[in-house]
Structures are given as structure tokens and as C-alpha cells.
Design a protein around this motif. Structure first.
Motif, PDB file in Angstrom:
ATOM      1  N   ALA A   1      24.423  53.628  42.841  1.00 36.31           N
ATOM      2  CA  ALA A   1      25.265  54.346  44.187  1.00 36.31           C
ATOM      3  C   ALA A   1      24.003  55.899  43.788  1.00 36.31           C
ATOM      4  O   ALA A   1      24.159  57.083  44.423  1.00 36.31           O
ATOM      5  N   HIS A   2      24.490  55.983  43.198  1.00 33.24           N
ATOM      6  CA  HIS A   2      24.044  57.548  42.131  1.00 33.24           C
ATOM      7  C   HIS A   2      23.450  56.840  40.283  1.00 33.24           C
ATOM      8  O   HIS A   2      22.909  56.319  40.713  1.00 33.24           O
TER       9      HIS A   2
ATOM     10  N   ASP B   1      23.200  59.963  46.180  1.00 39.25           N
ATOM     11  CA  ASP B   1      23.928  59.942  45.646  1.00 39.25           C
ATOM     12  C   ASP B   1      24.948  59.634  46.845  1.00 39.25           C
ATOM     13  O   ASP B   1      25.363  60.606  48.256  1.00 39.25           O
TER      14      ASP B   1
ATOM     15  N   ARG C   1      28.111  57.743  46.965  1.00 34.16           N
ATOM     16  CA  ARG C   1      29.464  57.553  46.545  1.00 34.16           C
ATOM     17  C   ARG C   1      29.990  57.299  47.513  1.00 34.16           C
ATOM     18  O   ARG C   1      31.062  56.812  47.645  1.00 34.16           O
TER      19      ARG C   1
ATOM     20  N   HIS D   1      28.164  50.253  36.765  1.00 39.07           N
ATOM     21  CA  HIS D   1      27.824  50.645  38.066  1.00 39.07           C
ATOM     22  C   HIS D   1      27.340  50.065  39.817  1.00 39.07           C
ATOM     23  O   HIS D   1      27.452  50.711  40.307  1.00 39.07           O
TER      24      HIS D   1
ATOM     25  N   GLU E   1      30.879  49.592  40.371  1.00 39.44           N
ATOM     26  CA  GLU E   1      31.679  50.787  41.378  1.00 39.44           C
ATOM     27  C   GLU E   1      31.057  50.926  42.508  1.00 39.44           C
ATOM     28  O   GLU E   1      31.968  50.789  43.988  1.00 39.44           O
TER      29      GLU E   1
END
Length: 373
Positions: A119-120, A183, A185, A210, A213
Motif C-alpha cells: 500500500a506504500h 500511499d 494505507r 507489507h 498490513e
């Protein structure tokens, strides 16, 4: 191919559910060579190239590009192909495109698979630095280190490394700009489509943390970690990726067992399972996965129609034991005795009178048992 459209490759029936496959930075649609042909048995698979990669024109994006710009190109491709809603799977940057679509265009996705992505991508500065380096020096230096970033030691796919060397530096740098600015998130909780996350446990670019997350933030997401896989899992572990995607897209074999029980009845399936031995176990699994999990679950034909087709095929080949079982199944699927008789009468014309004569005798016995049972 118009220069305004992403280069792409279509595989599978045009009438099948569409599935779009996105690549990783520095690769081409060849990333999916070991997976896409297998998926095309049940899906209309469309693989695409990033701008300046493979066969896509470099000018499709420029400096300061965003992942949203790439997502817009994917939607333009889908629109041009007449695809409204589709399943999507993408690796790394291709996975980021999928996340963007799921957040900003959820009405276009039926499901999402994000492989070896994030997500990043570790902050803005490293990607800005890479973009400037590529604009200044080209891609030769980065391509020299591609195998270490993409694969575990001792493994390589020379064609993909060659794709990296031959990518357009300006388009590659623009893709780096997109990763620098990406990004999502704080938006992951908005994703509502069924989502699969696939992590390579040996991936140095987007480590499993990652993907965890994303899995923790997306409601009802599924996470699969692949031992021995690095960043380009579809190339390095195609069978594992294929298995995960098939389960995600088509459902597990357990759904086939449920249909098998609904059509044939618990008593029959229980007897078949009780007779199972190590010698026949793989065959029983095959029947549940393929016949009942893929063919009988296909919504194109109703179960009534499938029963009529099955009865005809069994008469044609003289499989009378199977015919008796499927006469019972036809009754469960809603066929009346009169409709079963009509099907068997039809077989007299196309399969022969002797075959139909035996079939009528078998069906009459089964129907009589039903009346007295």
C-alpha cells in the motif's frame, strides 16, 4: 495497436468472466507466461504492459505520473475491449494499480488479487532518487541487479531481465514517480471486493509484512505466503500462484463436494467416500474439483439442463449404472417423470432404439422404486 492504448494479450473465451493481469515495474506481460494460459481455461484473460515496457508506447505517461494515471489506462483498455466489470490481479506496481482501482473504482472490480506489492513502497525519497538515476544513466546499471531484487539466489528468468534492459528509461522513471507518490494505507478499509494477498517470504522489495498490513486493514481479505518465493512470484512459483488464484477466483474444491451432494444425494456420496482407498483418493478429489466444482457449478446452464444432457450422454454410451444414478439426480434437479421420458424418447432418434429401450427399462425401475420407497 493504437499508441494510445496499453499493449495487451488476450487469452481464453471471449464469453468467459474477464480477468486482467498487471505486471511489475521493469517486466512485461511475459511475467504471467506460466500462469495466464492455465487461467484462460475458465477466464477471458487480458495481460497488459506498462508504458515503455514490452509493446506499450513510452509516451502514455510522463514525469510526475501517479498510479491513478496507470489505473486510468487500464480502465481505458477495459472499455475499449468492451469489459465493464472484471477480476484483477497484479504484481508490485501492477498490484498498486489494483489497490487504486479497488478504492477509487470499486464498481469495476469483481475481485482483487495483490501479489508481492504494498500500500506504500518504502517512502518517497528512494523512488525519486531511482527516477533521477534512470533519467541520467539509463537502465543498464539497474538491470544488472534485477536478479537479486526479483529472485532467490540461483533462479532467473533471462527474458524478464532482458525486458528490464529494453524498457524505455523515461517511462520507467515516470513509473518510479508513481511509486514515490503512492500511499493508500489510510484508504484500505474502504476496499469491499473479495481480496487475496500473496507474499513471497524471500521478497526483499515488498516483504511479507507489507502484505500483512493490507490483509489486516481490508475486511475479509485472505493472505497467502509462499515459501521460497521472491518478488516475481508468478515467474518463480507459478504453480503455487495458480493454485491461490484459482481458489480465490473460482472457489475451493469444497464447493464441488457440496454440489455433488445436492445433485447425487448424501447416501450415494457417503458410499463413494466410504469405498475410497489411497488408490482411488486422487480420482475422487478430481471428480469433486473438476466435474462438480467447475462444470456443475458453472451458471451458464441450469441443473435441469445439465441433467438432461447427462442422461443423453449416458444413454449414448450405455452406462446404465450411471444412468440410474442420474435419473435419481434428475428428479432432485426438478425433472418430472414425463420430462425424463421425453429426454429418453429423444435419445431413441439420435442414439438408437436399442439404447433407448435399455434406458427406458433402467429409468422405469428407478422411478418405480421412488414411488414405493
Amino acid at each position: 495497436m493504437t499508441a494510445k492504448l496499453l499493449n495487451h494479450l488476450e487469452e481464453g473465451p471471449a464469453s468467459a468472466p474477464p480477468l486482467l493481469l498487471g505486471p511489475s515495474l521493469g517486466t512485461s506481460l511475459a511475467l504471467w507466461d506460466q500462469v495466464a494460459p492455465e487461467l484462460s481455461a475458465a477466464h477471458r484473460v487480458v495481460r497488459w504492459d506498462l508504458p515503455g515496457h514490452g509493446g506499450s508506447a513510452a509516451g502514455l505517461i510522463g514525469p510526475g505520473a501517479r498510479v491513478g494515471d496507470l489505473a486510468a489506462l487500464v480502465l481505458e483498455l477495459a472499455d475499449t475491449l468492451g469489459i465493464d466489470r472484471f477480476a484483477y490481479a497484479g504484481v508490485s506496481l501492477g498490484g498498486a494499480v489494483g489497490l487504486h482501482l479497488a478504492v477509487h473504482h470499486p464498481e469495476r472490480l469483481s475481485s482483487l488479487a495483490v501479489l508481492c506489492s504494498s500500500a506504500h513502497f518504502g517512502g518517497e525519497a528512494p523512488w525519486r532518487e531511482r527516477a533521477e538515476r534512470v533519467r541520467r544513466e539509463g537502465l543498464a546499471g539497474l538491470a544488472d541487479g534485477a536478479e537479486a531484487r526479483w529472485f532467490t539466489p540461483g533462479f532467473s528468468v533471462p527474458g524478464l531481465v532482458r525486458d528490464h534492459r529494453e524498457a524505455d528509461p523515461q517511462a520507467y522513471a515516470a513509473c518510479c514517480d508513481a511509486l514515490a507518490a503512492f500511499d493508500l494505507r489510510d484508504r484500505l478499509g474502504e476496499i469491499t471486493v473479495p481480496t487475496l494477498l500473496v507474499a513471497g517470504r524471500q521478497d526483499p522489495a515488498t516483504p511479507p509484512a507489507h502484505l500483512r498490513e493490507i490483509a489486516d486493514a481490508v475486511p475479509a481479505a485472505t493472505l497467502v505466503e509462499l515459501p521460497g518465493a521472491s518478488h516475481l512470484a508468478p515467474a518463480q512459483c507459478p504453480r503455487a500462484v495458480l493454485s491461490a488464484l484459482r481458489t480465490h477466483l473460482d472457489g475451493p474444491a469444497a464447493s464441488g463436494m457440496a454440489v455433488r451432494r445436492e445433485v447425487l444425494g448424501d447416501a450415494h456420496v457417503d458410499r463413494a467416500q466410504a469405498r475410497q482407498t489411497p488408490f482411488t483418493a486422487r480420482f475422487q478429489d478430481f471428480i469433486s474439483r473438476y466435474a462438480w466444482g467447475e462444470i456443475w457449478t458453472d451458471p451458464t446452464l441450469s441443473r435441469r439442463e445439465r441433467s438432461m444432457i447427462t442422461l443423453t450422454a449416458l444413454v449414448a454410451h450405455g452406462h446404465h449404472d450411471e444412468l440410474a444414478m442420474h435419473v435419481r439426480a434428475a428428479r432432485r434437479n426438478g425433472l418430472t417423470p414425463q420430462e425424463i421420458g421425453a429426454v429418453l424418447l429423444q435419445t431413441a432418434v439420435y442414439c438408437g432404439v436399442p439404447a433407448a429401450n435399455s434406458a427406458f427399462a433402467t429409468a422405469q425401475r428407478v422411478l418405480a422404486e421412488e414411488e414405493t420407497g
